[in-house]
Design a protein around this motif. Structure first.
Motif, short mmCIF file in Angstrom:
data_model
loop_
_atom_site.label_atom_id
_atom_site.label_comp_id
_atom_site.label_asym_id
_atom_site.label_seq_id
_atom_site.Cartn_x
_atom_site.Cartn_y
_atom_site.Cartn_z
N GLY A 258 0.79 -1.24 0.00
CA GLY A 258 0.00 0.00 0.00
C GLY A 258 0.82 1.29 0.00
O GLY A 258 0.66 2.13 -0.90
N PRO A 259 1.74 1.47 0.97
CA PRO A 259 2.49 2.73 1.01
C PRO A 259 3.34 2.95 -0.24
O PRO A 259 3.42 4.08 -0.76
N ARG A 276 -3.51 4.49 5.30
CA ARG A 276 -3.78 3.40 6.25
C ARG A 276 -2.52 3.08 7.07
O ARG A 276 -1.42 3.06 6.53
N SER A 277 -2.71 2.80 8.37
CA SER A 277 -1.54 2.48 9.18
C SER A 277 -1.20 0.99 9.05
O SER A 277 -2.04 0.19 8.65
N TRP A 278 0.04 0.65 9.41
CA TRP A 278 0.53 -0.73 9.27
C TRP A 278 1.08 -1.23 10.60
O TRP A 278 1.54 -0.45 11.42
N PRO A 374 -1.38 -4.39 6.98
CA PRO A 374 -2.15 -3.14 7.14
C PRO A 374 -3.18 -3.29 8.26
O PRO A 374 -3.59 -4.41 8.58
N ASP A 375 -3.54 -2.16 8.84
CA ASP A 375 -4.58 -2.14 9.88
C ASP A 375 -5.87 -2.77 9.32
O ASP A 375 -6.37 -2.30 8.29
N GLU A 376 -6.35 -3.79 10.00
CA GLU A 376 -7.58 -4.46 9.52
C GLU A 376 -8.74 -4.27 10.49
O GLU A 376 -9.65 -5.10 10.56
N ARG A 381 -10.41 -1.12 7.43
CA ARG A 381 -10.92 -1.82 6.24
C ARG A 381 -11.80 -0.91 5.37
O ARG A 381 -11.89 -1.11 4.16
N GLN A 382 -12.44 0.07 6.02
CA GLN A 382 -13.25 1.01 5.23
C GLN A 382 -12.38 1.79 4.25
O GLN A 382 -12.87 2.28 3.23
#
Ligand SMILES: Cc1cc2nc3c(=O)[nH]c(=O)nc-3n(C[C@H](O)[C@H](O)[C@H](O)COP(=O)(O)OP(=O)(O)OC[C@H]3O[C@@H](n4cnc5c(N)ncnc54)[C@H](O)[C@@H]3O)c2cc1C
Length: 424
Positions: A258-259, A276-278, A374-376, A381-382
């Motif tokens: 993602g990043p 999104r954070s990881w 990634p933050d789930e 997730r949104q």
């Protein structure tokens, strides 16, 4: 400038490999460019002194639908962990097993009081619901997330699980899977994983997890894959490499994490997914004269004060993880102590379980994975990108588009390829 391929795929992680293979199968000319000197992205294995050490503890579940669809499982020579886990609390080790596959061990857990009868019944209901949901398609973490999704912790509370069982089993076991201890990962992800652990087993391929991407890459035609080629930017139909040269194709797929993907595509195509954070993790590996465990089991720690999240002996489970007559012990931790301090803290905690045998363990390496998952959480997730298409000729895939797992990455790559084929 002439087109060098029908499609350029950026990133040879599982998603990029799956996407490339699906396109190649349909006769498309694909160029897969990867910044690293190997394929696999976050699924990697290093060799140290004859030991095979995965870059971060991870397992393949042999019930994953995409694994069954895309991989030759027999050729991976999978070794399987015992169902359930050994749970450590203080210096006590307790076995929590799967009553459907290990009924006697599971019964012993109830008789010994490790699992209360009410929690055993709730677990049976949870299993039934997760399996029914998976089979009917209602439990599908790759589908667009509903606004009403709740966390795993909220799901377990709503199902009435006792605080003690959540702390002793769900937090250490699924906290290890999710790389977080609050269980704020979405219940949709949890229910899917629960169904997978009910249907299949946690596995390791012979010689390390890197065997999975290697197998996928071996199915690509000669000349399709170029390693050591870092992409600076990607826009519809054009990829710019770090040296400034441009590659042109009808379609460009950004299959980076993602990043990296967010840094590559024009800002106009970045949505909430770019922010999104990881979550991060570390793995500490030791060489030992023998395994400290009697079975092929996953040991998870229920001690919030300890540094160890889980401990495994991959060489007990799958072939070629250690030289003959030696054992590989790996510890997964989210602790951020310096490497020396971490190694000592791991030894101290493990000594409480295995005694002085730990003195013979030789530290091999400590691996840090800063961007592991990634933050789930429901909110995280949104932020997922809704569709693989960013624009005509520009596509996105990777675990951050679906679910942060081997299954999710493979599914995302395949779906992206299907969308490209459908559009052309
Ligand atoms: C420590 C850890 C534990 C895990 N545990 C499990 C588990 O137990 N079970 C499970 O199912 N899943 C697990 N996962 C998740 C799973 O490994 C990932 O979801 C999956 O591998 C992601 O694949 P991907 O292709 O989406 O991304 P990546 O693997 O990140 O691949 C992206 C690729 O793009 C390349 N790239 C990036 N930028 C560029 C650029 N500018 N130019 C060219 N190439 C570029 C990268 O080098 C990389 O090869 C774990 C992951 C980690 C890290």
């Amino acid at each position: 400038m002439s087109q060098i391929a029908d499609c350029i795929v950026v990133g040879a992680g599982l998603a990029g490999l799956a996407c490339s293979r699906a396109l190649v199968r349909q006769g498309r000319r694909v160029l897969l460019v990867e910044a690293a000197d190997r394929v696999g992205g976050r699924v990697a294995t290093d060799s140290i002194d004859g030991f095979r050490i995965d870059r971060g503890f991870q397992v393949f579940n042999d019930a994953y639908p995409e694994g069954r669809r895309q991989l030759d499982l027999a050729a991976l020579r999978l070794g399987r962990f015992e169902p359930g886990a050994l749970v450590a609390e203080g210096s006590t080790l307790m076995r929590v097993s799967d009553p459907w596959r290990r009924p006697f061990t599971a019964l012993a857990s109830v008789v010994s009081g490790v699992v209360g009868p009410a929690d055993a019944i709730r677990t049976a209901r949870l299993r039934q619901d997760a399996l029914r949901g998976f089979r009917s398609g209602l439990v599908d973490p790759d589908a667009p997330p509903a606004a009403s999704e709740r966390t795993t912790a909220a799901e377990l509370a709503a199902r009435g699980f006792s605080e003690g069982f959540v702390r002793r089993f769900f937090v250490p076991f699924f906290g290890g899977v999710f790389l977080e201890r609050l269980l704020d990962t979405s219940a949709m992800v949890f229910l899917f994983d629960f169904a997978m652990f009910s249907l299949g087993r946690a596995c390791l391929p012979a010689g390390g997890m890197a065997a999975i991407p290697s197998q996928l890459a071996s199915g690509l035609p000669h000349g399709c894959l170029e390693l050591g080629r870092r992409v600076r930017s990607a826009r519809p139909g054009v990829v710019t490499l770090e040296d400034g040269s441009e590659l042109v194709a009808r379609d460009v797929v950004v299959a980076a994490d993602g990043p990296s993907a967010a840094a590559m595509v024009p800002d106009a195509f970045c949505g909430g997914w770019a922010q999104r954070s990881w979550k991060s993790t570390r793995l500490v590996a030791f060489a030992a004269p023998r395994s400290p465990l009697a079975r092929r089991t996953l040991l998870v720690s229920a001690d919030p004060g300890g540094v160890i999240d889980n401990l495994t002996v991959p060489s007990d489970v799958a072939a070629d993880y250690a030289p003959p007559g030696r054992s590989l012990i790996t510890v997964s931790t989210r602790h951020t102590a310096d490497s020396q301090g971490l190694e000592e803290a791991v030894r101290r905690q493990a000594q409480g379980w295995f005694g002085d045998a730990t003195a013979a363990w030789r530290h091999l390496t400590t691996v840090e994975v800063r961007r592991a998952l990634p933050d789930e959480s429901p909110t995280g997730r949104q932020a997922r990108p809704g569709m693989p298409r960013l624009a005509d000729g520009l596509w996105l895939c990777g675990d951050h588009c679906g679910t942060a797992s081997i299954n999710g990455a493979l599914a995302s790559g395949r779906r992206c390829a299907e969308a490209i084929l459908a559009a052309s």
